[in-house]
Design an enzyme around this catalytic site. Sequence first.
Site: not given
Ligand code: C5P
Length: 421
Positions: A223, A303, A320, A351
């Site tokens: 991204n 590839k 996460d 969140k």
């Molecule tokens: O769920 P979302 O991506 O919006 O959450 C954002 C927060 O969660 C940010 O602090 C991001 O760094 C963290 N995050 C994470 N691992 C992920 C997705 C998000 O630590 N897989």
Amino acid sequence: MSFDLSVFSNKNIILAVTGGIAAYKSAILVRRLKDYGFNVRVVMTHGAQAFITPLTFQALSGNPVHTELLDPEAEAGMGHIELARWADLVLVAPASCDTIAKFAAGLADDLLSTLYLATKAPVWVAPAMNQQMWAAKPTQRNLNTLVEDGVHVIMPEAGSQACGDVGLGRMPEPEDLAEQVKNYFHQAQRAIAEKFGLLAGKRVVITAGPTREAIDPVRYISNHSTGKMGFAIAAACYSAGAKVTLLAGPVSLDTPNGVRRINVSSAIKMLDESMHQLEEGCDVFIATAAVADYRVAEVAEHKIKKAGDELNVSLVKNPDIVATIAQQSKRPFMVGFAAETRNVEEYAAGKLIAKKLDMIACNDVSRADIGFASDQNAMTVFFAEQYQMEKRDLEKASKQEIAQQLVEAIHDALNHKIEPV
Ligand code: C5P
């Protein structure tokens, strides 16, 4: 209390230039000191003016050059006593034999020797002279006296000299001298920050930047995160006295001063390294990384060849990271970020609870003027219920200023925690 270790705009350097061919290097030294943000005023002896003109130093330093002790006009502006008080450091470069001898003897017959006696600031001398003059007993005797008097002597370097001799006596390069000055102030500020900073003694781990999820050996999903916010927070935490480890995804940013950086690529690697950091000790975990929500289920070994009109790649959910760390038994203070395009506050508050965070900073990335690639940001910070703290709106400001306010918010929350009864 927090200190910006990268900017020295509140630090005043007197660069004293004495008579020697190395005086030409001092012009570059002024430039390098100015590059670091120092305020520089130049004092020149009469001998120095035989080698280089005051006008050169005036243009480079942006300040009038001081040359005379008994000049009514100069004394009416910034006289020797004001100069002596103004200085946070007096750097004599090059320092001639004559000046060293005057300092050792305590003479006060020109501006520089008088300034030396009148200042409370640290004095550094960078001797530069012919190798035989350097080795001469009176010079060494005088230098020993200066060291005993608390002067820091920067050793000359060996090499070929302007006079044709080879040996000790060359002034170090201006870049080296400027870096030594920078490091001196940096260490002094760091020592204060480690004692009195808002995060003094805290170990902080920060995730930053995007993650990169491989499709095959040459392609990936990622991204647009630049990592700027996370890097700014790392710098702010360090300035606040914390020991900072930055887990950085692939970004092209310089590592902030004093920060330990570990480069990671995928979300899985970022999680592994986060868990490892937790074992090493972590008081505050700040998740700014834009972690890819999904990764490729099976990364192709070779590839993938172009074939057919469609290509289906199967994705699986990434762990996460911030939520995983928050579930650990010895969990640090957890800070998350939320970038939303609508219902910003509602989603962010959700969140905070869902990921069991202590604090969340959210911003509206639908606003073109802030967020991802921008140098500016604006945020709203929410705290978990047990802190009983009001939400905070951080108005649009540079990412550095926002980072500073986040450090303050973390500090306040750490000191405001209501322990369950
Ligand atoms: O769920 P979302 O991506 O919006 O959450 C954002 C927060 O969660 C940010 O602090 C991001 O760094 C963290 N995050 C994470 N691992 C992920 C997705 C998000 O630590 N897989």
